[in-house]
Design an enzyme around this catalytic site. Sequence first.
Site, short mmCIF file in Angstrom:
data_model
loop_
_atom_site.label_atom_id
_atom_site.label_comp_id
_atom_site.label_asym_id
_atom_site.label_seq_id
_atom_site.Cartn_x
_atom_site.Cartn_y
_atom_site.Cartn_z
N LYS A 110 0.98 -1.30 -0.02
CA LYS A 110 0.01 -0.15 -0.01
C LYS A 110 0.74 1.21 -0.10
CE LYS A 110 -4.06 -1.73 2.85
NZ LYS A 110 -5.00 -1.64 1.63
N ARG A 129 -10.41 -11.41 1.92
CA ARG A 129 -11.26 -12.61 1.46
C ARG A 129 -10.47 -13.97 1.53
NH1 ARG A 129 -11.61 -9.30 -4.00
NH2 ARG A 129 -11.22 -7.73 -2.61
N1 BES Z 1 -8.29 -3.78 4.30
C1 BES Z 1 -8.42 -3.30 3.05
C2 BES Z 1 -9.61 -2.58 2.85
C3 BES Z 1 -9.87 -1.38 3.06
C4 BES Z 1 -9.00 -0.14 2.54
C5 BES Z 1 -10.49 -0.75 4.33
C6 BES Z 1 -9.16 1.31 2.87
C7 BES Z 1 -10.67 0.44 4.66
C8 BES Z 1 -9.99 1.37 4.00
C9 BES Z 1 -8.31 -4.47 2.14
O1 BES Z 1 -7.74 -5.56 2.58
C10 BES Z 1 -7.70 -4.04 0.80
O2 BES Z 1 -6.60 -3.64 0.73
N2 BES Z 1 -8.67 -3.95 -0.07
C11 BES Z 1 -8.20 -3.73 -1.46
C12 BES Z 1 -8.84 -4.69 -2.58
C13 BES Z 1 -8.22 -4.53 -3.78
C14 BES Z 1 -6.67 -4.77 -3.94
C15 BES Z 1 -8.87 -5.41 -4.81
C16 BES Z 1 -8.78 -2.27 -1.67
O3 BES Z 1 -9.97 -2.03 -1.23
O4 BES Z 1 -8.01 -1.47 -2.28
MN MN Z 2 -5.46 -5.54 2.05
#
Ligand code: BES
Ligand code: MN
Length: 493
Positions: A276, A350
């Site tokens: 990230k 997931r």
């Molecule tokens: N924990 C995150 C989702 C999230 C991001 C919650 C920001 C709250 C604020 C999750 O694990 C994630 O990183 N999801 C990705 C999925 C994508 C890679 C398909 C996302 O939402 O960007």
């Molecule tokens: Mn994630």
Amino acid sequence: MEFTTKAGSPERIAAGCVAVGVFEQRKLTPAAESLDRAARGHLRDVLKRGDMDGRAGATRVLYDVPHLRCERVLLVGLGRESEFGAKQYRDALRTAVTAVADTGARDAHLCLPELHVAGRDLEWKLRHAAIVAADALYRFEETKSKKSPARKLKSITFATPARSAAADRGLAQGRAIAAGMAVARDLGNLPANICTPAYLAAQARQLAREWRLRASVLGTRDMQRLGMGALLAVAKGSRQPPKLIVLRYDGAGRGVKPVVLVGKGITFDTGGISLKPAAEMDEMKFDMCGAASVLGTLRAVAEMKLACNVVGIVPASENMPGGAATKPGDVVTTMSGQTVEILNTDAEGRLVLCDALSYAERFKPQAVVDIATLTGACVIALGNVATGLFSNRDTLAEELLESGADAWDRAWRLPLWDDYQEQLKSPFADVANIGGRPAGSVTAACFLSRFAEAYEWAHLDIAGTAWVSGKNKGATGRPVPLLATFLIGRAAK
Ligand code: BES
Ligand code: MN
Ligand code: ZN
């Protein structure tokens, strides 16, 4: 904080503070009317001077009000009477509690539960009184070296029109739900260097001791034996060993099928090799708020002694980049036997959930609800107001929406149509773990649905509702109220 109810009119109350409502255009509520009469018109005199017009959010503290025994009277603005509903009632309570806590009063008598709230009964009003009051007074200082001084305010009494079992039941439920929310908030707020998978497991064991629950914890070896290749793939980049926590509450006979709650417990989500960006990455310590809500709900259910069986399952792991970390393109075999191509290691929620959902089958559940900070896309769709809801059964979806509306912890349903499954196709595995940019929350839910075919299932995406960002950054305790209300309903069936 101690909460009690008390019947009768407020003019003879000797508390440190008596709080009464005033509607817009200076209209006194019945309790304010009683105080005014006892005080020979003092309240009306104050209103006439123009210091309190009854606007929502306004407060005024009066001292030495003649002929009353209380030390202070707090006037609370309620807005227009015609617009007064559940939201206004809860906002007024929050305003009142915050204002009282700001005075030197040691005990307070709040008359707001006497107000008419359309479609809500006394039990609801007391339940929400305790929840909102506790929520407003919550502080998190575990990681500060200097704690703020203890509050002077020690007890709050909520006025009811008459002695009532329903009021006491509502208050007791509110107390339990508030305590469950505090558990969820504390765990969420703790930094990831303290709140690790092992720490979550220890907290579950602690809750089990205090509330006569049963806790068990699976480690890496158990997961290997069960074939949880997806959960293990997420944990591979981390030095912290993953844990699969099972916390059980038995409040009904052995013949009653349990409700299973599955909470995403990523104690820190760096994204893994699909790292990230740095901005706001600290907030990924909240990526275990689903897990925290499961533990908090079990505590609430145990305190309420509900006549139901509940199993909480928490797949807990860090998501870190490391020499052994899973790489984009890796293919793993899940406990269900389905293979997954991990195209993005940041779609890890997931992956831990799918194996936990397969594990849930062994409990022969009446329903399974998973709770997860799953997708940033859900924050884009619904903001910080509604939780995203997905389900493979309309009846279960309705029941959860209804529970959320009652608890003022609302969810909004999004589709789980087969058409979206197309986006998860992989040339190398049965399914890919991402479905591209369009409808990101839906494809995430579609991924999970493939592992939840054996039972009635719903998925709550709490990415936007589990915590708030900005200067009041912190966990909210949601969706403990929704889940607890859902289980109160199931126990009554
Ligand atoms: N924990 C995150 C989702 C999230 C991001 C919650 C920001 C709250 C604020 C999750 O694990 C994630 O990183 N999801 C990705 C999925 C994508 C890679 C398909 C996302 O939402 O960007
Ligand atoms: Mn994630
Ligand atoms: Zn995550």
